[in-house]
Write a protein that holds these residues in place. Structure first.
Motif, mmCIF file in Angstrom:
data_model
loop_
_atom_site.group_PDB
_atom_site.id
_atom_site.type_symbol
_atom_site.label_atom_id
_atom_site.label_comp_id
_atom_site.label_asym_id
_atom_site.label_seq_id
_atom_site.Cartn_x
_atom_site.Cartn_y
_atom_site.Cartn_z
ATOM 1 N N VAL A 459 0.889 -1.261 -0.107
ATOM 2 C CA VAL A 459 0.184 -0.048 -0.354
ATOM 3 C C VAL A 459 0.919 1.375 0.131
ATOM 4 C CG1 VAL A 459 0.020 -0.050 2.864
ATOM 5 C CG2 VAL A 459 -2.281 0.941 1.034
ATOM 6 N N ASN A 460 2.049 1.400 0.731
ATOM 7 C CA ASN A 460 2.334 2.385 0.593
ATOM 8 C C ASN A 460 3.204 2.218 -0.593
ATOM 9 O OD1 ASN A 460 2.459 3.365 3.110
ATOM 10 N ND2 ASN A 460 4.054 1.742 4.092
ATOM 11 N N PHE A 461 3.458 1.696 -1.882
ATOM 12 C CA PHE A 461 4.346 2.035 -3.039
ATOM 13 C C PHE A 461 2.952 1.462 -4.161
ATOM 14 C CE2 PHE A 461 7.427 -0.975 -0.795
ATOM 15 C CZ PHE A 461 8.360 -0.340 -1.671
ATOM 16 N N TYR A 462 2.032 1.439 -3.631
ATOM 17 C CA TYR A 462 0.759 1.494 -4.206
ATOM 18 C C TYR A 462 -0.819 1.919 -3.786
ATOM 19 C CZ TYR A 462 3.287 -1.062 -7.495
ATOM 20 O OH TYR A 462 4.989 -1.277 -8.383
ATOM 21 N N ALA A 466 -5.688 0.610 -1.142
ATOM 22 C CA ALA A 466 -6.745 0.583 -0.186
ATOM 23 C C ALA A 466 -8.245 0.821 -0.241
ATOM 24 C CB ALA A 466 -6.321 1.992 0.767
ATOM 25 N N GLU A 467 -8.338 0.930 -2.246
ATOM 26 C CA GLU A 467 -9.757 0.909 -2.835
ATOM 27 C C GLU A 467 -10.599 -0.411 -2.906
ATOM 28 O OE1 GLU A 467 -10.156 3.659 -5.634
ATOM 29 O OE2 GLU A 467 -8.670 5.658 -4.911
ATOM 30 N N PHE A 468 -9.792 -1.463 -2.590
ATOM 31 C CA PHE A 468 -9.896 -3.120 -3.068
ATOM 32 C C PHE A 468 -10.500 -3.093 -1.710
ATOM 33 C CE2 PHE A 468 -5.615 -2.838 -6.168
ATOM 34 C CZ PHE A 468 -6.297 -1.469 -6.938
ATOM 35 N N GLU A 469 -11.237 -3.923 -2.259
ATOM 36 C CA GLU A 469 -12.144 -4.837 -1.628
ATOM 37 C C GLU A 469 -12.007 -6.277 -1.633
ATOM 38 O OE1 GLU A 469 -16.211 -4.928 0.556
ATOM 39 O OE2 GLU A 469 -16.330 -3.899 -0.508
ATOM 40 N N LEU A 470 -11.852 -7.719 -1.302
ATOM 41 C CA LEU A 470 -11.926 -8.925 -1.937
ATOM 42 C C LEU A 470 -13.737 -9.266 -1.109
ATOM 43 C CD1 LEU A 470 -9.334 -11.693 -0.836
ATOM 44 C CD2 LEU A 470 -12.281 -12.387 -0.780
ATOM 45 N N THR A 471 -14.622 -9.983 -2.372
ATOM 46 C CA THR A 471 -15.573 -9.960 -2.279
ATOM 47 C C THR A 471 -16.440 -11.031 -2.313
ATOM 48 O OG1 THR A 471 -16.021 -8.462 -4.519
ATOM 49 C CG2 THR A 471 -15.983 -7.431 -3.529
ATOM 50 N N GLU A 493 -13.432 -12.949 -6.266
ATOM 51 C CA GLU A 493 -13.658 -11.758 -6.840
ATOM 52 C C GLU A 493 -13.278 -10.437 -5.951
ATOM 53 O OE1 GLU A 493 -18.188 -11.088 -8.489
ATOM 54 O OE2 GLU A 493 -17.692 -9.678 -6.136
ATOM 55 N N CYS A 494 -12.682 -9.441 -6.533
ATOM 56 C CA CYS A 494 -12.717 -8.065 -6.175
ATOM 57 C C CYS A 494 -12.846 -7.000 -6.268
ATOM 58 C CB CYS A 494 -10.319 -8.218 -6.018
ATOM 59 S SG CYS A 494 -9.619 -8.955 -5.881
ATOM 60 N N GLU A 520 -2.822 -12.323 -9.027
ATOM 61 C CA GLU A 520 -3.294 -11.728 -9.479
ATOM 62 C C GLU A 520 -4.373 -11.042 -9.296
ATOM 63 O OE1 GLU A 520 -4.376 -14.929 -11.991
ATOM 64 O OE2 GLU A 520 -1.936 -15.009 -12.705
ATOM 65 N N GLY A 521 -4.857 -10.983 -8.457
ATOM 66 C CA GLY A 521 -6.336 -9.581 -8.331
ATOM 67 C C GLY A 521 -6.160 -8.306 -7.449
ATOM 68 N N LEU A 522 -4.567 -8.312 -6.685
ATOM 69 C CA LEU A 522 -4.332 -7.146 -6.258
ATOM 70 C C LEU A 522 -3.379 -6.717 -8.258
ATOM 71 C CD1 LEU A 522 -2.760 -7.873 -3.124
ATOM 72 C CD2 LEU A 522 -4.990 -6.754 -3.492
ATOM 73 N N GLU A 523 -2.679 -7.743 -8.290
ATOM 74 C CA GLU A 523 -1.706 -7.267 -9.420
ATOM 75 C C GLU A 523 -2.956 -6.315 -10.783
ATOM 76 O OE1 GLU A 523 0.763 -8.559 -13.339
ATOM 77 O OE2 GLU A 523 0.069 -10.523 -12.104
ATOM 78 N N TYR A 524 -3.970 -7.446 -10.738
ATOM 79 C CA TYR A 524 -5.119 -7.320 -12.205
ATOM 80 C C TYR A 524 -5.360 -5.600 -11.468
ATOM 81 C CZ TYR A 524 -7.738 -6.725 -16.040
ATOM 82 O OH TYR A 524 -8.764 -6.888 -17.188
ATOM 83 N N GLY A 525 -5.888 -4.975 -10.485
ATOM 84 C CA GLY A 525 -6.635 -3.749 -9.720
ATOM 85 C C GLY A 525 -5.820 -2.454 -10.279
#
Length: 536
Positions: A459-462, A466-471, A493-494, A520-525
């Motif tokens: 999060v400090n780099f990107y 903080a807006e991403f949510e694992l739903t 699902e994010c 991959e979910g974080l990377e794609y976001g």
């Protein structure tokens, strides 16, 4: 049978009353108001709001709409006829209906003699008095009345003369609409056609008939269509077919069939394109997963998976689509799977802004890699974000936003009658922008802890993380006969504030499968935030 199919049909939505009787569906006042306003925007002319007086929620709902009325729809209060041997003017139930302040009221009464004698425990004559007195009282109080003939078709089959008498009584008392209800939902289309035709022959020439069908025999939509073809001009139903037991007639199927295929006027022409949006929004509000395979509005309604199908649709959509998806606000989807051919890959790439052709080596590489991974248990139909990453990698355009060197997960178990993981801690080691990071975090389970540790490290780099949510997190055992060594597929699902995406991981180790899907979910976001549309 009616031969002129260009006349107006009146759509009557009962999602907020009949729809909420579905098992497992519950809505707040705010939910009901949001749904009502969405239906109003859609152009639904009649919206049944509930039974004022039956519960405090419905009373407050109608009060709220008195303060902030809908823009075009008529909000309708719903109630039964008065009780036996009580004057309508003295029945507190009807006072609550008048207090709701609606111009239209729907009253339901008994059509089936069995219900009169066994349910109400009264005489057939008193039932007719209840219908007449209730409607006449509401009319004298300035209300317009829709009469719902409950259990109409069963009643007509048992005692047609009495059932018709109830309709005539409602008409004589001032009801403007007579709605024939298949309350038990067991009538079939050929019976609907015959009985609706019989009613129109027996009633005065200008009688306005409606139809209300339930789906217990899986024929609610077909039954409503049959009634309209015979002359019914009001159709009652619910969004997504919500309702008690097996549900009500699904307006998301009825409206396109009636308007786009049969030529009736149901909604303003510029509103029917909002049907898919309304269906999905309402499913979110009531907290029920959308039916992905629903006709017209489902995510799979215009999805194409087989290579031959995709190739044909690319040339001419009419080959495998009965209407244009955008007419109901939906869109075509090309599904990627082990059944895919080059046509699928090329068409799917185009939806991500990537232009390929059959001569491009990358297209064949993507297809080969796809089939290899699907043979291992991957599934890209439901994980399009992972497929986008696969394509970027084949094209040499997958950005290396961070590199994971390893992770560990530790769980503390508390022994009780059942052992369970009370707390989990995950540690991740990774490199971001040349910096080595070691970070740990806790969660209420190993996947939650792993997700938290990754976010904390990145999060400090990107900051957008903080807006991403694992739903959503789904696990499927792929080879169940292998026992605890079985291969596992994980779908994650994010979402951010604007969109959703799904990624997949597969492994005999459930944590490793989860790790791949979460990473991959974080990377794609992050790619969605920073990467322009690809071209090749």
């Amino acid at each position: 049978m009616t031969t002129d199919s260009s006349h107006q049909l009146w759509i009557y939505d009962t999602t907020l009353r009949d729809g909420t009787q579905r098992e497992g569906l519950s809505v707040s006042i705010e939910d009901k108001l949001r749904i009502a306003r969405e239906l109003d925007r859609l152009g639904i002319p009649f919206i049944e709001g509930g039974w004022p007086g039956a519960n405090p929620k419905d009373v407050q709902f109608f009060w709220q709409l008195q303060e902030e009325p809908l823009t075009q729809a008529e909000i309708v209060a719903f109630c039964s006829t008065r009780r036996p041997h009580v004057k309508a003017s003295e029945d507190p139930m009807l006072q609550a209906i008048l207090a709701a302040g609606t111009r239209w009221v729907t009253i339901f009464g008994k059509s089936w003699d069995l219900h009169v004698t066994e349910g109400l425990k009264t005489s057939l004559e008193e039932n007719l008095e209840m219908i007449s007195d209730t409607i006449a009282y509401l009319r004298s109080s300035g209300r317009r009345v829709i009469y719902d003939a409950e259990h109409w078709f069963d009643g007509y089959k048992q005692n047609p003369n009495y059932a018709l008498q109830t309709l005539q009584t409602a008409t004589d008392a001032g009801a403007e609409w007579l709605v024939l209800c298949d309350t038990n939902g067991g009538t079939l289309p050929h019976e609907i056609s015959q009985i609706v035709g019989d009613v129109l022959k027996a009633m005065p020439l200008h009688t306005q008939l409606g139809i209300h069908t339930h789906n217990d025999a899986d024929t609610a939509v077909a039954n409503a269509l049959a009634a309209v073809r015979e002359g019914a001009s009001m159709v009652q139903g619910t969004i997504n077919g919500y309702g008690e037991r097996c549900g009500n007639a699904n307006l998301c199927s009825l409206i396109p069939n009636l308007q786009l295929k049969l030529g009736y006027n149901c909604l303003p022409k510029d509103r029917i394109t909002q049907l898919t949006q309304a269906s999905r929004l309402i499913s979110e509000v009531v907290n029920l997963a959308p039916d992905e395979h629903a006709a017209f509005v489902g995510r799979s309604a215009f999805a194409h998976k087989g290579g031959i199908h995709v190739s044909a649709v690319e040339r001419n959509p009419l080959t495998y689509e009965h209407i244009q998806p955008d007419k109901v606000g939906n869109s075509r989807r090309i599904v990627i799977s082990e059944q895919a051919g080059l046509s699928n890959v090329i068409a799917k790439a185009r939806t991500f802004g990537i232009e390929l052709d059959k001569q491009n080596p990358a297209a064949k590489q993507i297809l080969q890699r796809l089939k290899e991974l699907e043979s291992q248990g991957y599934q890209f139909e439901a994980a399009e974000a992972s497929f986008d990453l696969l394509m970027r990698e084949a094209l040499g355009k997958r950005q290396q936003l961070f590199t994971i060197h390893g992770f560990q997960v530790h769980c503390d178990l508390v022994q009780g009658r059942v052992s369970y993981c009370s707390n989990a801690q995950a540690t991740v080691k990774l490199t971001v922008n040349g910096q080595n990071i070691l970070e740990a975090a806790e969660g209420n389970g190993p996947v939650a802890a792993l997700d938290a540790a990754l976010r904390k490290a990145l999060v400090n780099f990107y900051p957008q993380i903080a807006e991403f949510e694992l739903t959503d997190y789904k696990v499927r055992i792929l080879d169940e006969y292998s026992g605890t060594s079985a291969k596992t597929r994980v779908l994650v699902e994010c979402r951010n504030n604007f969109q959703r995406w799904t990624t997949v991981g597969v492994s005999t180790n459930i944590l490793e499968a989860s790790y791949h899907a979460v990473v991959e979910g974080l990377e794609y976001g992050l790619l969605l935030h920073s990467t322009p549309v690809l071209s090749n």
